[in-house]
Design a protein around this motif. Sequence first.
Motif, PDB file in Angstrom:
ATOM      1  N   SER A 164    -118.476 -38.743   6.690  1.00  0.00           N
ATOM      2  CA  SER A 164    -117.473 -39.116   7.954  1.00  0.00           C
ATOM      3  C   SER A 164    -116.844 -39.533   7.749  1.00  0.00           C
ATOM      4  CB  SER A 164    -118.871 -40.793   8.731  1.00  0.00           C
ATOM      5  OG  SER A 164    -118.310 -41.776   7.608  1.00  0.00           O
ATOM      6  N   LEU A 211    -125.242 -31.786   9.921  1.00  0.00           N
ATOM      7  CA  LEU A 211    -124.519 -32.009  10.094  1.00  0.00           C
ATOM      8  C   LEU A 211    -124.188 -32.866  11.762  1.00  0.00           C
ATOM      9  CD1 LEU A 211    -121.425 -31.900   9.939  1.00  0.00           C
ATOM     10  CD2 LEU A 211    -122.002 -28.951   9.900  1.00  0.00           C
ATOM     11  N   THR A 237    -121.805 -33.294  15.213  1.00  0.00           N
ATOM     12  CA  THR A 237    -120.117 -33.766  15.198  1.00  0.00           C
ATOM     13  C   THR A 237    -120.309 -33.772  16.800  1.00  0.00           C
ATOM     14  OG1 THR A 237    -120.027 -31.054  16.028  1.00  0.00           O
ATOM     15  CG2 THR A 237    -119.938 -31.646  13.692  1.00  0.00           C
ATOM     16  N   ASN A 286    -117.164 -34.200  19.881  1.00  0.00           N
ATOM     17  CA  ASN A 286    -115.792 -33.852  20.498  1.00  0.00           C
ATOM     18  C   ASN A 286    -115.755 -33.832  21.783  1.00  0.00           C
ATOM     19  OD1 ASN A 286    -114.030 -31.890  17.887  1.00  0.00           O
ATOM     20  ND2 ASN A 286    -116.525 -31.749  17.846  1.00  0.00           N
ATOM     21  N   TYR A 341    -112.813 -37.332  18.665  1.00  0.00           N
ATOM     22  CA  TYR A 341    -114.163 -36.787  17.522  1.00  0.00           C
ATOM     23  C   TYR A 341    -114.834 -37.453  16.662  1.00  0.00           C
ATOM     24  CZ  TYR A 341    -109.944 -35.853  14.784  1.00  0.00           C
ATOM     25  OH  TYR A 341    -108.535 -36.491  13.304  1.00  0.00           O
ATOM     26  N   SER A 342    -115.706 -37.308  16.815  1.00  0.00           N
ATOM     27  CA  SER A 342    -116.919 -37.568  14.997  1.00  0.00           C
ATOM     28  C   SER A 342    -117.434 -36.587  14.216  1.00  0.00           C
ATOM     29  CB  SER A 342    -117.598 -38.841  15.825  1.00  0.00           C
ATOM     30  OG  SER A 342    -118.741 -39.314  14.373  1.00  0.00           O
ATOM     31  N   TYR A 343    -117.229 -36.965  12.893  1.00  0.00           N
ATOM     32  CA  TYR A 343    -117.826 -35.206  12.345  1.00  0.00           C
ATOM     33  C   TYR A 343    -118.637 -36.790  11.095  1.00  0.00           C
ATOM     34  CZ  TYR A 343    -114.651 -32.707  14.369  1.00  0.00           C
ATOM     35  OH  TYR A 343    -113.545 -32.107  15.505  1.00  0.00           O
TER      36      TYR A 343
END
Length: 286
Positions: free
Chosen positions: A147, A188, A190, A192, A164-166
Amino acid sequence: DKEPGVVKQGVSVGKPILLSFAFGVDTEEYGVGQFSWQNGRLLESASPAKIGAYASYLRQEVSSSLDWHYLPFVSRHFLNLQAEVSRINERRYEQQLGKVTAQPSWQDDTGSFHYEFGAGPAYSYIENKRGIAQDKTRILSLDSQLSLESHGYEYYRQSPRTGYSYILNNSTAHISVGSSIAASMWKLSTTNIVNIANLHPPVFVGVVRTKFATTDVGEDTAAEELPPTYRHYLGGAADLRGFGRQAVPPNDFGALSTGYVGLDLRFNEILPFKLQPFVFCDVGKI
């Protein structure tokens, strides 16, 4: 200190325990209740621990976690221990699940973002009460997660406006090591978030969300033997808004691969009572 031109820093240590309660209603799960107990400084190593419970018409879950900093010196490394028991009653399946994991993990921060990686064994026992799957499934898998979150995303988590987060997840199981299925699943997600025109406070907040998931079924496993946790659905507030909860695809099995992209434009600080109207467009593929 009121002395001109002087700034002094002080530290005040509060109690380590936090109790949280939440209750609400929605059109998907009807009545919803949530409880959590957190201790931020457990043991001499100040290891964070949490016990949580969630209950609704569709899902009931009790979970616990401990980030055990077991080394005798300060380190960014820890052992993440988790256990959960849950019951899920969706329109296409009903299952009961018990799962325990132990993941050696690492985390760190830069000036812009926080990242964390963990990988380790997990054991799941699943009873399928309704729907397509084995009646009972045992899964001994290698689970991993990577993460990456910006500090702006963390700081404004309750009122998103920037960052943002991934998150990348994998779970791989083989029959040869004690599982009743063989499969590898990747996910996955994501997010933004942009403060359009960089206004303060923000007036226009744009969001781009994506979710991709796929499962590769092993040669010695039939797709119909997979439990719902290894199959994928779209629809509802979680992703493809405008469709029923997990209504895509319309078959009971679900899909082995899904993709989702969502675009939001939210209007902030415009209407009274903190009302925030927004427009969105969601696109999904199975």
